[in-house]
Design a protein around this motif. Sequence first.
Motif, PDB file in Angstrom:
ATOM      1  N   PRO A 191      76.209  39.923 -27.633  1.00 46.09           N
ATOM      2  CA  PRO A 191      76.841  40.026 -26.315  1.00 46.09           C
ATOM      3  C   PRO A 191      75.826  39.976 -25.172  1.00 46.09           C
ATOM      4  N   GLY A 192      74.695  40.666 -25.366  1.00 43.42           N
ATOM      5  CA  GLY A 192      73.676  40.683 -24.321  1.00 43.42           C
ATOM      6  C   GLY A 192      73.100  39.307 -24.051  1.00 43.42           C
ATOM      7  N   GLU A 193      72.907  38.526 -25.098  1.00 43.15           N
ATOM      8  CA  GLU A 193      72.381  37.165 -24.929  1.00 43.15           C
ATOM      9  C   GLU A 193      73.369  36.298 -24.158  1.00 43.15           C
ATOM     10  N   MET A 194      74.659  36.462 -24.471  1.00 45.63           N
ATOM     11  CA  MET A 194      75.659  35.665 -23.767  1.00 45.63           C
ATOM     12  C   MET A 194      75.676  36.027 -22.287  1.00 45.63           C
ATOM     13  N   ARG A 195      75.565  37.322 -22.005  1.00 46.06           N
ATOM     14  CA  ARG A 195      75.573  37.738 -20.610  1.00 46.06           C
ATOM     15  C   ARG A 195      74.363  37.195 -19.870  1.00 46.06           C
ATOM     16  N   LYS A 196      73.197  37.214 -20.489  1.00 47.56           N
ATOM     17  CA  LYS A 196      71.982  36.689 -19.843  1.00 47.56           C
ATOM     18  C   LYS A 196      72.140  35.220 -19.517  1.00 47.56           C
ATOM     19  N   SER A 197      72.825  34.485 -20.391  1.00 46.70           N
ATOM     20  CA  SER A 197      72.977  33.045 -20.184  1.00 46.70           C
ATOM     21  C   SER A 197      73.807  32.731 -18.950  1.00 46.70           C
ATOM     22  N   THR A 198      74.580  33.717 -18.474  1.00 48.07           N
ATOM     23  CA  THR A 198      75.411  33.512 -17.289  1.00 48.07           C
ATOM     24  C   THR A 198      74.712  33.970 -16.021  1.00 48.07           C
ATOM     25  N   GLY A 199      73.575  34.655 -16.185  1.00 46.41           N
ATOM     26  CA  GLY A 199      72.832  35.145 -15.029  1.00 46.41           C
ATOM     27  C   GLY A 199      73.248  36.529 -14.613  1.00 46.41           C
ATOM     28  N   LEU A 200      74.261  37.113 -15.290  1.00 44.53           N
ATOM     29  CA  LEU A 200      74.676  38.490 -14.979  1.00 44.53           C
ATOM     30  C   LEU A 200      73.723  39.466 -15.632  1.00 44.53           C
ATOM     31  N   LYS A 201      73.637  40.662 -15.068  1.00 45.68           N
ATOM     32  CA  LYS A 201      72.779  41.711 -15.627  1.00 45.68           C
ATOM     33  C   LYS A 201      73.629  42.904 -15.982  1.00 45.68           C
TER      34      LYS A 201
ATOM     35  N   ILE B 111      93.938  38.578 -34.255  1.00 44.40           N
ATOM     36  CA  ILE B 111      93.622  39.699 -33.366  1.00 44.40           C
ATOM     37  C   ILE B 111      92.156  39.644 -32.944  1.00 44.40           C
ATOM     38  N   VAL B 112      91.263  39.379 -33.912  1.00 46.78           N
ATOM     39  CA  VAL B 112      89.832  39.262 -33.597  1.00 46.78           C
ATOM     40  C   VAL B 112      89.602  38.137 -32.590  1.00 46.78           C
ATOM     41  N   GLN B 113      90.270  37.005 -32.805  1.00 48.40           N
ATOM     42  CA  GLN B 113      90.125  35.857 -31.904  1.00 48.40           C
ATOM     43  C   GLN B 113      90.529  36.223 -30.474  1.00 48.40           C
ATOM     44  N   LEU B 114      91.659  36.908 -30.335  1.00 47.95           N
ATOM     45  CA  LEU B 114      92.110  37.319 -29.010  1.00 47.95           C
ATOM     46  C   LEU B 114      91.127  38.290 -28.362  1.00 47.95           C
ATOM     47  N   ARG B 115      90.640  39.235 -29.160  1.00 52.36           N
ATOM     48  CA  ARG B 115      89.699  40.221 -28.617  1.00 52.36           C
ATOM     49  C   ARG B 115      88.395  39.567 -28.182  1.00 52.36           C
ATOM     50  N   MET B 116      87.938  38.603 -28.961  1.00 56.85           N
ATOM     51  CA  MET B 116      86.684  37.935 -28.613  1.00 56.85           C
ATOM     52  C   MET B 116      86.830  37.086 -27.353  1.00 56.85           C
ATOM     53  N   GLU B 117      87.976  36.460 -27.195  1.00 55.18           N
ATOM     54  CA  GLU B 117      88.214  35.682 -25.980  1.00 55.18           C
ATOM     55  C   GLU B 117      88.203  36.595 -24.753  1.00 55.18           C
ATOM     56  N   LEU B 118      88.823  37.757 -24.893  1.00 50.19           N
ATOM     57  CA  LEU B 118      88.854  38.712 -23.800  1.00 50.19           C
ATOM     58  C   LEU B 118      87.457  39.271 -23.532  1.00 50.19           C
ATOM     59  N   ALA B 119      86.722  39.555 -24.598  1.00 47.93           N
ATOM     60  CA  ALA B 119      85.349  40.059 -24.434  1.00 47.93           C
ATOM     61  C   ALA B 119      84.475  39.020 -23.739  1.00 47.93           C
ATOM     62  N   HIS B 120      84.621  37.750 -24.122  1.00 49.15           N
ATOM     63  CA  HIS B 120      83.859  36.664 -23.504  1.00 49.15           C
ATOM     64  C   HIS B 120      84.139  36.591 -22.004  1.00 49.15           C
ATOM     65  N   TYR B 121      85.400  36.730 -21.652  1.00 48.96           N
ATOM     66  CA  TYR B 121      85.777  36.679 -20.233  1.00 48.96           C
ATOM     67  C   TYR B 121      85.091  37.796 -19.444  1.00 48.96           C
ATOM     68  N   HIS B 122      85.165  39.025 -19.948  1.00 42.87           N
ATOM     69  CA  HIS B 122      84.596  40.161 -19.217  1.00 42.87           C
ATOM     70  C   HIS B 122      83.068  40.100 -19.180  1.00 42.87           C
ATOM     71  N   LEU B 123      82.465  39.597 -20.248  1.00 41.57           N
ATOM     72  CA  LEU B 123      81.004  39.491 -20.274  1.00 41.57           C
ATOM     73  C   LEU B 123      80.494  38.494 -19.240  1.00 41.57           C
ATOM     74  N   THR B 124      81.226  37.426 -19.061  1.00 35.15           N
ATOM     75  CA  THR B 124      80.760  36.357 -18.183  1.00 35.15           C
ATOM     76  C   THR B 124      81.309  36.437 -16.765  1.00 35.15           C
ATOM     77  N   GLU B 125      82.325  37.285 -16.555  1.00 33.77           N
ATOM     78  CA  GLU B 125      82.963  37.331 -15.235  1.00 33.77           C
ATOM     79  C   GLU B 125      82.898  38.703 -14.568  1.00 33.77           C
ATOM     80  N   SER B 126      82.415  39.716 -15.289  1.00 36.49           N
ATOM     81  CA  SER B 126      82.378  41.057 -14.703  1.00 36.49           C
ATOM     82  C   SER B 126      81.020  41.701 -14.946  1.00 36.49           C
ATOM     83  N   ALA B 127      80.782  42.819 -14.271  1.00 37.56           N
ATOM     84  CA  ALA B 127      79.523  43.545 -14.416  1.00 37.56           C
ATOM     85  C   ALA B 127      79.692  44.788 -15.276  1.00 37.56           C
ATOM     86  N   GLN B 128      80.804  44.905 -15.972  1.00 40.40           N
ATOM     87  CA  GLN B 128      81.022  46.072 -16.829  1.00 40.40           C
ATOM     88  C   GLN B 128      79.991  46.114 -17.948  1.00 40.40           C
ATOM     89  N   SER B 129      79.678  47.328 -18.386  1.00 36.19           N
ATOM     90  CA  SER B 129      78.715  47.470 -19.477  1.00 36.19           C
ATOM     91  C   SER B 129      79.325  46.952 -20.772  1.00 36.19           C
TER      92      SER B 129
END
Length: 349
Positions: free
Chosen positions: A339-349, A293-311
């Motif tokens: 999470p914030g570091e991962m988002r910065k690495s993608t150039g999203l704010k 369950i954690v693995q699935l949630r983290m994959e989904l979190a990674h997607y939204h962090l790197t592909e969306s502008a949601q907080s």
Amino acid sequence: MIKVIIVDDERWNRDLIRAFGQWEQLGLEIVGEANNGEEAINLMEQFEPHIVITDMKMPGVTGTQLMQYISAHYPNVLTIVISGYDDFEYARQAIKYSAVEYLLKPIDAMELNDVLERCKENIVELSMINLNPILDIELSYTFHSYEKQITTIFEQLDQGQLDKLFQQVAVDFEQINNENVYDKLLEQWIVILHQLINDFSIQLELVNAQVIPATMNELLHDVHQQYTTALQALIIQRKYKNKLPIQEVKKYITTHANNNITLEEIASRFYVSKEYLSKIFKQEYGVNITDYIVQLRMELAHYHLTESAQSIKEIAELVGYEDVSYFYRVFRKHFGIAPGEMRKSTGLK
């Protein structure tokens, strides 16, 4: 008074807990302190506390070993873990032995008192009746332990153990001279029965919360019969007991991973015990359900962090974490960065 013992090998930590707790206001009393688990076990036997506050890493008998002992010998005692280690294994052990809360050092006074208040509410709720408080606690703890046994009996489909338990319950009921107390406890047994029916998804229409007026012993016998009827219905409908559709289980988990699903809920949905479900899932997929369950949630979190502008807060809630700080800890443990570091690495704010 509700009795509390504090267990920590560092004196200054015990002093902080004692200083921060609103003991008198909450109706709590510290009856003993221990340097390690061995001393705590002696205090358990001496004072029979209602709440134990314990560190995890201690010399000799550790916090985990102490919790294991409490779970086996004092199943109604509420445990609060306070640890200096933000360690997944420690947290897992705390969950395994049903700790009320896992608090990290340095201790926060507000967090400590919040969990103490929850413990008190739990104890008062278990009392069920407004008579002498000490009598309430003793009675409620006895029957709360029976409630846990009932759950295990339904998980294991054990009619023999159900009959033995009700034999003991009948003996305990005979010791009650107050008719109001007797009636309240009978009502509680009906509440537990209906909760079991919901938890195990038992398809049964015959169980009724209203019993026909009769003698007290006849009423208890009637409740026993209702439990038996429910258990037999569960045995009949547990068609997957020896043939668990493990692929359907995985599909269900994958579909609902972002919801607040639990192992108990999944086991109930597929009519098996949580122990059996965990064993088969691990054998089939090489990972336990919680980690999956954690693995699935983290994959989904990674997607939204790197592909969306949601907080980050919105993403945490979206993937099933109401507590954002806990989401941060799980994310960092899983990916090695925040999470914030991962988002910065993608150039999203």
